[in-house]
Design an enzyme around this catalytic site. Structure first.
Site, PDB file in Angstrom:
ATOM      1  N   ARG A 299       0.868  -1.121  -0.002  1.00 55.02           N
ATOM      2  CA  ARG A 299       0.123   0.014  -0.172  1.00 55.02           C
ATOM      3  C   ARG A 299       0.986   1.327   0.013  1.00 55.02           C
ATOM      4  NH1 ARG A 299      -4.762  -2.141   0.091  1.00 55.02           N
ATOM      5  NH2 ARG A 299      -5.344  -3.905   1.103  1.00 55.02           N
ATOM      6  N   ASP A 300       0.262   2.229  -0.675  1.00 55.54           N
ATOM      7  CA  ASP A 300       1.248   3.492  -0.824  1.00 55.54           C
ATOM      8  C   ASP A 300       0.893   4.089   0.409  1.00 55.54           C
ATOM      9  OD1 ASP A 300       1.912   5.457  -3.519  1.00 55.54           O
ATOM     10  OD2 ASP A 300       1.472   6.487  -1.407  1.00 55.54           O
ATOM     11  N   ILE A 301       2.037   4.903   1.204  1.00 53.53           N
ATOM     12  CA  ILE A 301       1.968   5.618   2.413  1.00 53.53           C
ATOM     13  C   ILE A 301       1.067   6.837   2.226  1.00 53.53           C
ATOM     14  CG2 ILE A 301       3.931   7.076   1.927  1.00 53.53           C
ATOM     15  CD1 ILE A 301       5.171   5.949   4.686  1.00 53.53           C
TER      16      ILE A 301
ATOM     17  N   ASN B  37       4.414   6.504 -13.680  1.00 56.43           N
ATOM     18  CA  ASN B  37       4.837   8.072 -13.725  1.00 56.43           C
ATOM     19  C   ASN B  37       6.217   7.881 -14.130  1.00 56.43           C
ATOM     20  OD1 ASN B  37       2.547   9.448 -12.851  1.00 56.43           O
ATOM     21  ND2 ASN B  37       3.132   9.266 -10.706  1.00 56.43           N
TER      22      ASN B  37
ATOM     23  N   HIS C 161       1.294   2.202 -10.199  1.00 52.75           N
ATOM     24  CA  HIS C 161       0.131   2.501  -9.110  1.00 52.75           C
ATOM     25  C   HIS C 161      -1.058   1.962  -9.752  1.00 52.75           C
ATOM     26  CE1 HIS C 161       2.092   6.093  -7.358  1.00 52.75           C
ATOM     27  NE2 HIS C 161       2.838   6.263  -8.561  1.00 52.75           N
TER      28      HIS C 161
ATOM     29  N   HIS D  14       7.480   1.082 -10.914  1.00 54.98           N
ATOM     30  CA  HIS D  14       6.487   0.721 -10.269  1.00 54.98           C
ATOM     31  C   HIS D  14       5.331   1.144 -11.023  1.00 54.98           C
ATOM     32  CE1 HIS D  14       7.684   4.955  -9.032  1.00 54.98           C
ATOM     33  NE2 HIS D  14       6.296   5.174  -8.677  1.00 54.98           N
TER      34      HIS D  14
END
Ligand code: 5GP
Ligand code: ZN
Length: 117
Positions: A34-36, A90, A105, A103
């Protein structure tokens, strides 16, 4: 050698377990966590264990891992119950990339109908 861990890379440290993360899936070559700072109710990052600066570099050097990255992104979405979701890569600081380890998202859980393209 291409793909070697980089000492100053945040995501290499997460792969190695040196920095904690909320891991949701793990395979031999790919990790999802999970993204912080989530930008949607579901915001998971899917990364290769190997270090490449961006997804295109990964695909050029390790196409099988790049395919697995995408397949794992789809599994994350399914595990999270998402039918509709966005995958975002990105690439380059000018495009918003802040961590230079490949990565994708996985974003979902809210309407995301605003369009860029
Ligand atoms: P980028 O901006 O490079 O496309 O995406 C990097 C993402 O990594 C950002 O969404 C940011 O919130 C996330 N991130 C940065 N540091 C950490 C961290 O220490 N742990 C986790 N789980 N995510 C992080
Ligand atoms: Zn790295």
């Amino acid at each position: 050698m291409a793909g070697e861990p980089q000492p100053d890379c945040l995501f290499c440290k997460i792969v190695a377990g040196g920095i904690p993360a909320t891991v949701v899936r793990r395979t031999e070559r790919v990790l999802a966590f999970r993204d912080i700072a989530p930008k949607a109710p579901v915001h998971v990052l899917v990364i290769p264990h190997a270090h490449y600066p961006n997804a295109a570099a990964l695909a050029a050097e390790e196409p099988e891992t790049a395919g697995e990255l995408l397949a794992e992104a789809g599994r994350v979405a399914a595990d999270e119950g998402l039918e509709d979701y966005r995958l975002i890569f990105n690439t380059g600081a000018g495009a918003g990339q802040t961590v230079f380890h490949a990565h994708v998202h996985v974003l979902g859980g809210k309407p995301m109908t605003e369009r860029m393209v």
